[in-house]
Enzyme design. Structure first.
Site, PDB file in Angstrom:
ATOM      1  N   ASP A  43      39.966  41.959  37.496  1.00  0.00           N
ATOM      2  CA  ASP A  43      40.104  40.522  37.323  1.00  0.00           C
ATOM      3  C   ASP A  43      41.404  40.042  37.974  1.00  0.00           C
ATOM      4  O   ASP A  43      42.457  40.672  37.817  1.00  0.00           O
ATOM      5  CB  ASP A  43      40.115  40.188  35.829  1.00  0.00           C
ATOM      6  CG  ASP A  43      39.956  38.711  35.556  1.00  0.00           C
ATOM      7  OD1 ASP A  43      38.852  38.194  35.740  1.00  0.00           O
ATOM      8  OD2 ASP A  43      40.953  38.082  35.165  1.00  0.00           O
ATOM      9  N   GLU A  67      38.304  40.908  42.306  1.00  0.00           N
ATOM     10  CA  GLU A  67      38.252  39.459  42.349  1.00  0.00           C
ATOM     11  C   GLU A  67      39.490  39.066  43.175  1.00  0.00           C
ATOM     12  O   GLU A  67      40.604  39.092  42.671  1.00  0.00           O
ATOM     13  CB  GLU A  67      38.331  38.862  40.945  1.00  0.00           C
ATOM     14  CG  GLU A  67      38.240  37.346  40.962  1.00  0.00           C
ATOM     15  CD  GLU A  67      38.438  36.731  39.577  1.00  0.00           C
ATOM     16  OE1 GLU A  67      37.843  35.660  39.322  1.00  0.00           O
ATOM     17  OE2 GLU A  67      39.189  37.302  38.760  1.00  0.00           O
TER      18      GLU A  67
END
Length: 380
Positions: free
Chosen positions: A22, A58
């Site tokens: 993330d 990401e």
């Protein structure tokens, strides 16, 4: 080192086969700026265990310079935010997007080829846990996060969405038909793009969050799945299931290498050839909303099975367009496989099913905002 040790534990003891990081640009910040040669990436690249599993980034964070799509090191795959934005823009009819649409459809070589990565490095997606669901993407122009308690200030402002005339649910059958067609367009584009497709759970049954694009704080009907067997969700699930089966059956759409535009196997057919709706070479500088491509299914790397040849046609305009279909270079016949302008799961066929139908003619009428796939079977 704590991160690396933790990853090793999850791999060796818990048998995890990969990780999605993330806001991964944060891991690349040395003091302040994003540095692709940071200590963390050095450790990952050198680690004999961590370097061998799936590593998905990401590729952005909230800091300055944090948007790093295409800039992660070899062995890393990335959520391709440019794919998401381009596919959304193309299908809502934004001007001057068909050239970039072609690049995203083909695995985004402009982002990943220079550092020797392959199309699988591109994690293609239209929706994710952040933002609208696919159903809401075609049903809302604006976010509706009032229930989150921040006066609708949270969540992304830019959603690249449409509502086709009504904000939210509607009983209007004409609007419903347009939304269903757009859902099929997004699904079919995603599953027929080169690269690694990523699907948001629930999109295959039309899950809605009522226009909430930041529902992490909602543990209620806003974020829950509704498993009721509604006719619309059944139809959408059937279409999606057949798309997945079609992709699995055809290596032409799971290519491990980028297209070259060349005749790779001396069979009079480049691995991909681009056309406009007239069957001519497209003007990439135009503001066109149409595009077509012929794919040579036999132009695969050694070890890949030969596939049928395919012809893709895209019409992102708000009106129907008659496409001219070029003659197959080796005289094979084109048969209709997919038409998102048709209704229901049967709007996509297997090649064997399509072969039983009469061949298509030299033209094909595409409905407004629709795409069509033809196949030229190699075997009888």
């Amino acid at each position: 080192q704590l991160i690396i040790d933790s990853l090793r534990y999850w791999i060796t003891e818990m048998h995890v086969d990969g990780f999605r990081f993330d806001l991964a640009s944060t891991l690349a910040r040395e003091l302040y700026a994003v540095d692709r040669l940071s200590a963390f990436f050095d450790l990952v690249q050198q680690d004999p265990i961590v370097s061998q599993v799936k590593l998905i980034a990401e590729p952005w964070d909230v800091g300055e310079g944090g948007y790093q799509v295409g800039n992660f090191p070899p062995r890393w795959s990335e959520w391709n935010g440019q794919y998401r934005d381009t596919i959304r823009d193309f299908w809502r009819g934004e001007p001057a997007t068909h050239a970039e649409f072609a690049s995203r459809l083909c695995g985004s070589s402009d982002l990943y080829q220079d550092d020797s990565r392959r199309p699988t490095a591109s994690i293609n997606f239209v929706t994710a846990h952040d933002g609208f669901t696919l159903n809401d993407l075609v049903s809302y122009l604006r976010k509706h996060n009032e229930e989150n308690g921040e006066d609708n200030r949270d969540g992304a402002e830019e959603n690249w969405s449409q509502n086709f005339g009504v904000e939210g649910p509607t009983e209007d059958p004409h609007i419903g038909a347009k939304r269903s067609r757009q859902l099929r367009n997004f699904m079919a584009t995603l599953l027929l793009s080169i690269g690694t497709p990523m699907v948001l759970g629930g999109d295959e049954i039309g899950r809605s969050q009522g226009g909430n694009n930041n529902a992490y704080c909602q543990d209620n009907e806003i974020s829950w799945y509704d498993w009721n067997d509604a006719p619309r969700s059944r139809e959408l699930l059937g279409f999606f299931s057949r798309l997945v089966a079609f992709r699995k059956a055809h290596p032409a759409f799971r290519r491990p290498e980028f297209f070259t535009g060349q005749d790779r196997d001396s069979n009079k057919l480049p691995d991909i050839t681009w056309y406009d709706e007239r069957g001519l070479t497209p003007d990439w500088s135009s503001l066109n909303h149409t595009l077509a491509a012929m794919i040579d299914g036999s132009a695969q790397e050694t070890g890949e099975q030969n596939d049928d040849d395919f012809y893709l046609m895209f019409n992102a305009s708000a009106h129907g367009i008659l496409f001219s279909i070029p003659k197959h270079p080796r005289g094979l016949s084109w048969h209709g496989v997919l038409d998102t302008g048709a209704q229901g799961a049967k709007s996509i066929l297997s090649v064997d099913e399509a072969r039983r139908n009469p061949p298509e003619g030299r033209t094909y009428a595409l409905a407004p905002r629709s795409m069509v796939l033809l196949a030229a079977p190699r075997s009888s």
